[in-house]
Design a protein around this motif. Sequence first.
Motif, short mmCIF file in Angstrom:
data_model
loop_
_atom_site.label_atom_id
_atom_site.label_comp_id
_atom_site.label_asym_id
_atom_site.label_seq_id
_atom_site.Cartn_x
_atom_site.Cartn_y
_atom_site.Cartn_z
N VAL A 5 20.96 -11.41 -17.70
CA VAL A 5 21.64 -10.15 -18.01
C VAL A 5 23.04 -10.30 -17.43
CG1 VAL A 5 21.65 -7.67 -17.69
CG2 VAL A 5 19.47 -8.88 -17.89
N ILE A 6 24.04 -10.23 -18.31
CA ILE A 6 25.40 -10.56 -17.93
C ILE A 6 26.28 -9.32 -17.93
CG2 ILE A 6 27.39 -11.99 -18.51
CD1 ILE A 6 25.18 -13.75 -20.06
N LYS A 35 20.41 -11.72 -12.97
CA LYS A 35 21.52 -10.81 -13.20
C LYS A 35 22.80 -11.58 -12.84
CE LYS A 35 22.41 -5.93 -12.60
NZ LYS A 35 22.06 -4.73 -11.87
N VAL A 36 23.68 -11.78 -13.82
CA VAL A 36 24.90 -12.54 -13.60
C VAL A 36 26.07 -11.56 -13.56
CG1 VAL A 36 26.38 -14.38 -14.47
CG2 VAL A 36 23.90 -14.51 -14.83
N GLY A 37 26.70 -11.43 -12.40
CA GLY A 37 27.80 -10.50 -12.24
C GLY A 37 29.09 -11.14 -11.76
N VAL A 43 32.48 -16.38 -17.20
CA VAL A 43 33.43 -17.18 -17.98
C VAL A 43 32.81 -18.54 -18.33
CG1 VAL A 43 35.66 -18.38 -17.90
CG2 VAL A 43 35.47 -16.03 -17.09
N LYS A 44 32.13 -19.17 -17.37
CA LYS A 44 31.47 -20.46 -17.63
C LYS A 44 30.43 -20.35 -18.74
CE LYS A 44 31.90 -22.35 -12.97
NZ LYS A 44 31.15 -22.70 -11.76
N LEU A 45 29.76 -19.20 -18.81
CA LEU A 45 28.76 -18.99 -19.86
C LEU A 45 29.40 -18.73 -21.22
CD1 LEU A 45 26.24 -16.74 -17.88
CD2 LEU A 45 25.88 -19.11 -18.58
N GLY A 46 30.69 -18.44 -21.22
CA GLY A 46 31.39 -18.20 -22.47
C GLY A 46 31.19 -16.81 -23.03
N GLY A 57 19.57 -19.72 -22.62
CA GLY A 57 20.89 -20.25 -22.91
C GLY A 57 21.51 -19.81 -24.22
N LYS A 58 20.81 -19.00 -24.99
CA LYS A 58 21.33 -18.52 -26.27
C LYS A 58 21.73 -17.05 -26.13
CE LYS A 58 20.16 -17.83 -31.10
NZ LYS A 58 19.10 -17.78 -32.08
N LEU A 59 22.97 -16.74 -26.49
CA LEU A 59 23.45 -15.36 -26.45
C LEU A 59 22.80 -14.59 -27.59
CD1 LEU A 59 25.43 -13.49 -24.94
CD2 LEU A 59 27.12 -14.09 -26.65
N VAL A 60 22.00 -13.58 -27.26
CA VAL A 60 21.28 -12.82 -28.29
C VAL A 60 21.80 -11.40 -28.46
CG1 VAL A 60 19.17 -14.22 -28.17
CG2 VAL A 60 19.43 -12.25 -26.66
N ILE A 61 22.46 -10.88 -27.44
CA ILE A 61 23.05 -9.53 -27.51
C ILE A 61 24.35 -9.58 -26.74
CG2 ILE A 61 22.80 -7.13 -26.77
CD1 ILE A 61 19.76 -7.51 -27.13
N ALA A 62 25.41 -9.02 -27.35
CA ALA A 62 26.71 -9.01 -26.68
C ALA A 62 27.40 -7.67 -26.88
CB ALA A 62 27.60 -10.13 -27.23
#
Length: 77
Positions: A5-6, A35-37, A43-46, A57-62
């Motif tokens: 969760v970013i 939880k990534v805060g 930024v590293k995760l893009g 590792g796959k962005l599913v919701i942004a």
Amino acid sequence: MVIKVIGMGCENCDKLYENVMEAVKETGSDAVVEKVGDLMEIVKLGVMAAPSLMIDGKLVIAGRTAKTSEIVRLLKK
């Protein structure tokens, strides 16, 4: 399964985290939820929008807060 969760701790980010935890509980998944805060880690995760959700590792919701039912569907895939 690793779920990230970013977001930097805003109200929507916290709500997404709560919804993810509820979805994991409902599905009985043994997923690891992080939880990534930290801005540098984000930024590293893009990731460019918060809150966001990554599964394995796959962005599913942004850029939005997904409902628990939507997250349950994603976890069952």
